[in-house]
Design a protein around this motif. Structure first.
Motif, PDB file in Angstrom:
ATOM      1  N   ARG A 244       0.797  -1.220   0.000  1.00  0.00           N
ATOM      2  CA  ARG A 244       0.000   0.000   0.000  1.00  0.00           C
ATOM      3  C   ARG A 244       0.833   1.275   0.000  1.00  0.00           C
ATOM      4  N   LEU A 245       2.143   1.168   0.253  1.00  0.00           N
ATOM      5  CA  LEU A 245       2.941   2.385   0.459  1.00  0.00           C
ATOM      6  C   LEU A 245       3.038   3.259  -0.777  1.00  0.00           C
ATOM      7  N   PHE A 246       3.042   2.663  -1.970  1.00  0.00           N
ATOM      8  CA  PHE A 246       3.150   3.492  -3.171  1.00  0.00           C
ATOM      9  C   PHE A 246       1.910   4.372  -3.357  1.00  0.00           C
ATOM     10  N   ASP A 247       0.818   4.024  -2.677  1.00  0.00           N
ATOM     11  CA  ASP A 247      -0.374   4.865  -2.740  1.00  0.00           C
ATOM     12  C   ASP A 247      -0.134   6.228  -2.092  1.00  0.00           C
ATOM     13  N   LEU A 248       0.893   6.319  -1.240  1.00  0.00           N
ATOM     14  CA  LEU A 248       1.130   7.571  -0.514  1.00  0.00           C
ATOM     15  C   LEU A 248       1.716   8.660  -1.406  1.00  0.00           C
ATOM     16  N   GLY A 249       2.404   8.264  -2.488  1.00  0.00           N
ATOM     17  CA  GLY A 249       2.930   9.251  -3.416  1.00  0.00           C
ATOM     18  C   GLY A 249       4.341   9.722  -3.124  1.00  0.00           C
ATOM     19  N   GLN A 250       4.826   9.563  -1.889  1.00  0.00           N
ATOM     20  CA  GLN A 250       6.177  10.039  -1.556  1.00  0.00           C
ATOM     21  C   GLN A 250       7.231   8.942  -1.624  1.00  0.00           C
ATOM     22  N   VAL A 251       6.854   7.720  -1.996  1.00  0.00           N
ATOM     23  CA  VAL A 251       7.749   6.570  -1.910  1.00  0.00           C
ATOM     24  C   VAL A 251       8.319   6.222  -3.278  1.00  0.00           C
ATOM     25  N   THR A 252       9.663   6.013  -3.334  1.00  0.00           N
ATOM     26  CA  THR A 252      10.327   5.638  -4.587  1.00  0.00           C
ATOM     27  C   THR A 252      10.745   4.179  -4.615  1.00  0.00           C
ATOM     28  N   GLU A 253      10.814   3.534  -3.440  1.00  0.00           N
ATOM     29  CA  GLU A 253      11.247   2.131  -3.383  1.00  0.00           C
ATOM     30  C   GLU A 253      10.754   1.520  -2.091  1.00  0.00           C
ATOM     31  N   VAL A 254      10.354   0.255  -2.137  1.00  0.00           N
ATOM     32  CA  VAL A 254       9.948  -0.487  -0.941  1.00  0.00           C
ATOM     33  C   VAL A 254      10.540  -1.881  -1.032  1.00  0.00           C
ATOM     34  N   ARG A 255      11.103  -2.368   0.061  1.00  0.00           N
ATOM     35  CA  ARG A 255      11.579  -3.750   0.094  1.00  0.00           C
ATOM     36  C   ARG A 255      11.339  -4.319   1.484  1.00  0.00           C
ATOM     37  N   LEU A 256      10.991  -5.597   1.530  1.00  0.00           N
ATOM     38  CA  LEU A 256      10.741  -6.272   2.797  1.00  0.00           C
ATOM     39  C   LEU A 256      12.050  -6.665   3.471  1.00  0.00           C
ATOM     40  N   HIS A 257      12.054  -6.623   4.788  1.00  0.00           N
ATOM     41  CA  HIS A 257      13.174  -7.157   5.543  1.00  0.00           C
ATOM     42  C   HIS A 257      13.188  -8.674   5.391  1.00  0.00           C
ATOM     43  N   ASP A 258      14.374  -9.259   5.548  1.00  0.00           N
ATOM     44  CA  ASP A 258      14.521 -10.701   5.353  1.00  0.00           C
ATOM     45  C   ASP A 258      13.612 -11.517   6.280  1.00  0.00           C
ATOM     46  N   ASP A 259      13.318 -10.993   7.470  1.00  0.00           N
ATOM     47  CA  ASP A 259      12.503 -11.770   8.412  1.00  0.00           C
ATOM     48  C   ASP A 259      11.003 -11.627   8.154  1.00  0.00           C
ATOM     49  N   GLY A 260      10.616 -10.805   7.163  1.00  0.00           N
ATOM     50  CA  GLY A 260       9.214 -10.637   6.824  1.00  0.00           C
ATOM     51  C   GLY A 260       8.411  -9.831   7.815  1.00  0.00           C
ATOM     52  N   ALA A 261       9.074  -9.322   8.876  1.00  0.00           N
ATOM     53  CA  ALA A 261       8.363  -8.570   9.918  1.00  0.00           C
ATOM     54  C   ALA A 261       8.740  -7.095   9.897  1.00  0.00           C
ATOM     55  N   GLY A 262       9.192  -6.646   8.760  1.00  0.00           N
ATOM     56  CA  GLY A 262       9.569  -5.243   8.643  1.00  0.00           C
ATOM     57  C   GLY A 262       9.821  -4.892   7.198  1.00  0.00           C
ATOM     58  N   LEU A 263       9.971  -3.599   6.924  1.00  0.00           N
ATOM     59  CA  LEU A 263      10.233  -3.159   5.563  1.00  0.00           C
ATOM     60  C   LEU A 263      11.067  -1.893   5.589  1.00  0.00           C
TER      61      LEU A 263
END
Length: 313
Positions: A244-263
């Motif tokens: 959902r983060l790209f819906d905010l408009g200010q985000v250029t990249e998103v990646r999940l942390h290896d443990d799946g409990a963070g980004l």
């Protein structure tokens, strides 16, 4: 007498090959990291500081002295090259004493300074063995000893931690910190950016022969108005949040942390991101453990300026 290293409109060309171009730079004492890819101009910059090459254009002064004043200039400089080159059959102690005599020290002071340098780098026990028999780590230590033995005001160190084990790295790093705290210039070129980040008070970024940034890492980051800041979010709902983060408009990249409990997310407007994110998190009922800005390191700035191509003349 100035205590800075100054480059005034300095260019250095090797025939048609560019070393550095139009460098204006003033360096205060302290530990200074030189950062850039192969061919960026780091070696040329170090060679200009040590007087091994002269500018094609412009002027270099080191703590108020130009390389033409050779006797004064070279008493101020200590240089530890990344390459090994020792006279055959010479012991570590004799190497240092010989170099100190070249610097103009009489026999007794030369021996005292050599012994002090050998002790400081942990080479006293091996001082009377031939340098030819030294391993990589010992050769690195004796090169550092010859760089510091005449107590120079400027240390230029090219990959000085290569070949050292972790304990030796810690000991040698402490020498750099001592010298910097005592008011010396300690210039370090290293391809290991984590080391530069841990040691340096300031960093000089070079690319394609041009100076593209200089200062401490937070200061450089603050001057880069378009620098994409990295933020983190810790939540067990991280995968759904990431979508959902790209819906905010200010985000250029998103990646999940290896443990799946963070980004991790990159944004060019951190304040705007957190404001919009907090509103969305409340609206969606997300359970957020923590948020904040990730560490801004020399490696991150290097990747932005050089690897991703934001730097240049």
């Amino acid at each position: 007498m100035s205590d800075t290293i100054r480059f005034e409109g300095v260019s250095r060309f090797y025939g048609d090959v560019l070393g550095v171009n139009r460098v204006d730079l003033e360096l205060e004492p302290g530990i200074i990291g030189l950062v850039g890819p192969n061919g960026a101009g780091k070696s040329t910059l170090m060679n200009l500081i040590t007087g091994l090459v002269r500018p094609s254009r412009g002027k270099v002064t080191v703590r108020g002295v130009a390389p033409d004043d050779t006797e004064t200039f070279y008493r101020r400089i200590g240089y530890c090259t990344q390459y090994d080159g020792f006279p055959l059959g010479m012991t570590g102690r004799r190497l240092l004493v010989s170099l100190l005599r070249v610097h103009g020290f009489e026999s007794e002071p030369a021996n005292e300074l050599a012994n002090a340098a050998l002790e400081r780098v942990g080479m006293t026990a091996a001082a009377d063995r031939s340098v030819d028999a030294y391993g990589k780590g010992m050769r690195q230590r004796i090169k550092l000893a010859q760089a510091i033995c005449h107590e120079p005001q400027v240390l230029v160190l090219d990959e000085p931690l290569n070949g050292l084990d972790p304990q030796a790295r810690a000991e040698v790093t402490e020498i750099f910190r001592e010298r910097g705290a005592a008011g010396a210039h300690v210039l370090i070129s290293s391809h290991i950016l984590q080391e530069v980040d841990a040691i340096s008070d300031r960093v000089v970024f070079l690319d394609n022969g041009y100076l593209i940034a200089e200062g401490d890492a937070p200061g450089i980051k603050g001057e880069l108005k378009q620098y994409p800041m990295q933020v983190f979010v810790r939540s067990e709902q991280a995968p759904g949040i990431a979508s959902r983060l790209f819906d905010l408009g200010q985000v250029t990249e998103v990646r999940l942390h290896d443990d799946g409990a963070g980004l991790f997310a990159r944004t060019r407007d951190a304040d705007g991101f957190f404001l919009a994110f907090n509103k969305l998190a409340i609206a969606e009922g997300w359970k957020i453990d923590s948020t904040g800005t990730a560490d801004e390191t020399v490696e991150a700035i290097y990747n932005y300026l050089v690897v991703d191509g934001a730097g240049g003349p």
